[in-house]
Design a protein around this motif. Structure first.
Motif, PDB file in Angstrom:
ATOM      1  N   LEU A   1       0.751  -0.978  -0.252  1.00 58.59           N
ATOM      2  CA  LEU A   1       0.092   0.101  -0.308  1.00 58.59           C
ATOM      3  C   LEU A   1       0.906   1.126  -0.191  1.00 58.59           C
ATOM      4  O   LEU A   1       0.860   2.215  -0.721  1.00 58.59           O
ATOM      5  N   ASP A   2       1.673   1.405   1.173  1.00 55.07           N
ATOM      6  CA  ASP A   2       3.065   2.471   0.269  1.00 55.07           C
ATOM      7  C   ASP A   2       2.910   2.369  -0.184  1.00 55.07           C
ATOM      8  O   ASP A   2       3.851   3.786  -1.091  1.00 55.07           O
ATOM      9  N   ASP A   3       3.756   1.774  -1.841  1.00 55.33           N
ATOM     10  CA  ASP A   3       4.577   2.086  -2.369  1.00 55.33           C
ATOM     11  C   ASP A   3       3.070   2.353  -3.578  1.00 55.33           C
ATOM     12  O   ASP A   3       3.284   2.559  -4.689  1.00 55.33           O
ATOM     13  N   VAL A   4       1.873   1.552  -3.513  1.00 53.89           N
ATOM     14  CA  VAL A   4       0.814   2.023  -4.531  1.00 53.89           C
ATOM     15  C   VAL A   4       0.940   3.864  -4.086  1.00 53.89           C
ATOM     16  O   VAL A   4       0.870   4.901  -4.826  1.00 53.89           O
TER      17      VAL A   4
ATOM     18  N   GLY B   1       7.294   5.136   9.411  1.00 64.68           N
ATOM     19  CA  GLY B   1       7.947   5.376   8.102  1.00 64.68           C
ATOM     20  C   GLY B   1       7.398   5.277   7.134  1.00 64.68           C
ATOM     21  O   GLY B   1       7.874   5.011   6.094  1.00 64.68           O
ATOM     22  N   LEU B   2       5.476   4.769   6.702  1.00 63.59           N
ATOM     23  CA  LEU B   2       4.964   4.998   6.173  1.00 63.59           C
ATOM     24  C   LEU B   2       4.433   5.877   5.393  1.00 63.59           C
ATOM     25  O   LEU B   2       3.593   6.278   6.528  1.00 63.59           O
ATOM     26  N   ASP B   3       4.437   5.998   3.947  1.00 63.48           N
ATOM     27  CA  ASP B   3       3.403   6.664   3.630  1.00 63.48           C
ATOM     28  C   ASP B   3       1.897   6.808   3.179  1.00 63.48           C
ATOM     29  O   ASP B   3       1.344   6.431   2.309  1.00 63.48           O
ATOM     30  N   VAL B   4       1.378   6.276   4.659  1.00 61.99           N
ATOM     31  CA  VAL B   4      -0.120   5.445   4.513  1.00 61.99           C
ATOM     32  C   VAL B   4      -1.039   6.524   5.359  1.00 61.99           C
ATOM     33  O   VAL B   4      -0.417   6.926   6.417  1.00 61.99           O
ATOM     34  N   ASP B   5      -1.924   7.103   5.079  1.00 63.73           N
ATOM     35  CA  ASP B   5      -2.847   7.862   5.887  1.00 63.73           C
ATOM     36  C   ASP B   5      -3.808   6.883   5.853  1.00 63.73           C
ATOM     37  O   ASP B   5      -4.307   5.753   5.166  1.00 63.73           O
ATOM     38  N   ALA B   6      -5.609   7.862   6.609  1.00 64.17           N
ATOM     39  CA  ALA B   6      -6.802   7.079   7.062  1.00 64.17           C
ATOM     40  C   ALA B   6      -6.848   6.136   5.346  1.00 64.17           C
ATOM     41  O   ALA B   6      -8.033   5.022   5.521  1.00 64.17           O
ATOM     42  N   GLN B   7      -7.209   7.085   4.394  1.00 61.77           N
ATOM     43  CA  GLN B   7      -8.029   6.623   3.245  1.00 61.77           C
ATOM     44  C   GLN B   7      -7.415   6.015   2.291  1.00 61.77           C
ATOM     45  O   GLN B   7      -8.429   4.586   2.489  1.00 61.77           O
ATOM     46  N   VAL B   8      -6.000   5.503   2.697  1.00 64.52           N
ATOM     47  CA  VAL B   8      -5.421   4.630   2.286  1.00 64.52           C
ATOM     48  C   VAL B   8      -5.672   3.184   2.922  1.00 64.52           C
ATOM     49  O   VAL B   8      -5.940   2.185   2.145  1.00 64.52           O
ATOM     50  N   LEU B   9      -5.300   3.142   4.608  1.00 65.03           N
ATOM     51  CA  LEU B   9      -5.319   2.248   5.146  1.00 65.03           C
ATOM     52  C   LEU B   9      -6.817   1.385   4.839  1.00 65.03           C
ATOM     53  O   LEU B   9      -7.008   0.462   4.607  1.00 65.03           O
ATOM     54  N   ALA B  10      -7.728   2.155   5.203  1.00 64.63           N
ATOM     55  CA  ALA B  10      -9.114   1.753   4.963  1.00 64.63           C
ATOM     56  C   ALA B  10      -9.455   1.204   3.851  1.00 64.63           C
ATOM     57  O   ALA B  10     -10.310   0.536   3.721  1.00 64.63           O
TER      58      ALA B  10
ATOM     59  N   ALA C   1     -13.008   5.590   9.851  1.00 68.85           N
ATOM     60  CA  ALA C   1     -13.241   3.928   9.810  1.00 68.85           C
ATOM     61  C   ALA C   1     -12.249   3.320  10.840  1.00 68.85           C
ATOM     62  O   ALA C   1     -12.037   2.215  11.436  1.00 68.85           O
ATOM     63  N   VAL C   2     -10.400   3.525  10.477  1.00 66.84           N
ATOM     64  CA  VAL C   2      -9.581   3.423  10.852  1.00 66.84           C
ATOM     65  C   VAL C   2      -9.006   3.572  12.087  1.00 66.84           C
ATOM     66  O   VAL C   2      -8.105   2.725  13.279  1.00 66.84           O
ATOM     67  N   GLY C   3      -9.606   4.990  12.949  1.00 68.82           N
ATOM     68  CA  GLY C   3      -9.990   4.916  14.023  1.00 68.82           C
ATOM     69  C   GLY C   3      -7.696   5.140  14.373  1.00 68.82           C
ATOM     70  O   GLY C   3      -7.379   5.954  14.027  1.00 68.82           O
ATOM     71  N   ASP C   4      -7.578   4.604  15.675  1.00 70.95           N
ATOM     72  CA  ASP C   4      -6.289   5.061  15.669  1.00 70.95           C
ATOM     73  C   ASP C   4      -5.150   4.148  15.533  1.00 70.95           C
ATOM     74  O   ASP C   4      -3.874   3.920  15.459  1.00 70.95           O
ATOM     75  N   LEU C   5      -5.710   3.383  14.637  1.00 73.29           N
ATOM     76  CA  LEU C   5      -4.748   2.133  13.997  1.00 73.29           C
ATOM     77  C   LEU C   5      -3.604   2.362  12.950  1.00 73.29           C
ATOM     78  O   LEU C   5      -2.620   1.754  13.892  1.00 73.29           O
ATOM     79  N   LEU C   6      -3.344   3.678  12.986  1.00 77.21           N
ATOM     80  CA  LEU C   6      -2.111   4.237  12.534  1.00 77.21           C
ATOM     81  C   LEU C   6      -0.958   4.629  12.819  1.00 77.21           C
ATOM     82  O   LEU C   6       0.300   4.918  12.391  1.00 77.21           O
ATOM     83  N   ALA C   7      -1.316   4.753  14.568  1.00 72.55           N
ATOM     84  CA  ALA C   7      -0.326   5.168  15.038  1.00 72.55           C
ATOM     85  C   ALA C   7       0.339   3.421  15.624  1.00 72.55           C
ATOM     86  O   ALA C   7       1.285   3.754  16.422  1.00 72.55           O
TER      87      ALA C   7
END
Length: 233
Positions: A140-143, A174-183, A162-168
């Motif tokens: 996903l980070d590479d995408v 170190g990855l370029d993944v935001d809430a939309q990408v993660l969802a 939807a993702v809440g605190d998962l990004l923490a």
């Protein structure tokens, strides 16, 4: 490794082998240390020199299953060129299906119904249990970095909630993944896991070509977070 350590390792391997056989026959709720010991010609009390309890044995089986699945997914993923984003997704998905079909009872143990009266120790199972997801998170980070995210969808506005605190989680450090990408990634993972589960557990009834149906699901899951334009098939 000394002789005693080798003997212990061999006995523990036999315990895991017999336990997997019982898992196939009786399911996780029917796993019994007494039965495993009997099958190995061991007195019931003797098995406790190698495993502490039924829960300890279940945990070992779960960690083994997760580790085996992750190894299969990683091997398939690493065989695809890094810039073939479509191919990398397909490789992981197909490896997951192939592993599940070859190890149905192990798959049921880690992705089926919870085992009654058993609580998995997170310090032992979370790492192995998220190893496949970690591969897909880096994809996903590479995408994102390649500019291959699909056009926004109406539901994307819910991504933050939807993702809440998962990004923490450390998985995303170190990855370029935001809430939309993660969802979107979670949606794709859910569809992939559901495709494998529904086939393995025969939840869709008779299907003329299960592989073709899986490939359709694999492609639709890929479309959720990866815009068309790649070369993988």
């Amino acid at each position: 490794m000394g002789v005693r350590q080798e003997r212990r390792a061999a006995i523990e391997a036999d315990i895991i082998r017999v336990a997997r056989e019982q898992l196939a026959k009786y399911g996780a709720p029917g796993l019994s240390l007494r039965s495993v010991a009997k099958e190995l010609g061991m007195v019931s009390s003797g098995i406790y020199r190698y495993v502490e309890s039924r829960d300890d044995l279940l945990t070992r089986l779960i960690v083994r299953a997760y580790t085996s699945l992750a190894a299969a997914a990683a091997a398939a993923h690493s065989a695809v060129p890094a810039d073939d984003l479509d191919g990398r997704w397909n490789a992981v998905g197909r490896a997951m299906r192939e592993w599940a079909l070859a190890n149905p009872h192990d798959f049921a143990l880690i992705y089926g119904s919870p085992v009654p009266d058993y609580a998995a120790p997170g310090e032992l199972t979370i790492g192995p249990g998220t190893a496949v997801q970690a591969i897909l998170i880096h994809l996903l980070d590479d995408v994102r970095r390649a500019g291959r995210m699909p056009d926004p969808l109406p539901g994307d506005c819910l991504a933050g909630r939807a993702v809440g605190d998962l990004l923490a989680d450390d998985l995303f450090a170190g990855l370029d993944v935001d809430a939309q990408v993660l969802a979107r990634g979670l949606s794709a993972w859910t569809l992939l896991l559901g495709a494998v589960t529904s086939e393995l557990f025969h939840q869709l009834g008779p299907v003329e070509d299960p592989e073709a149906l899986f490939e359709w699901h694999l492609a639709r899951a890929r479309d959720i977070f990866l815009a068309s334009g790649g070369r993988g098939t």
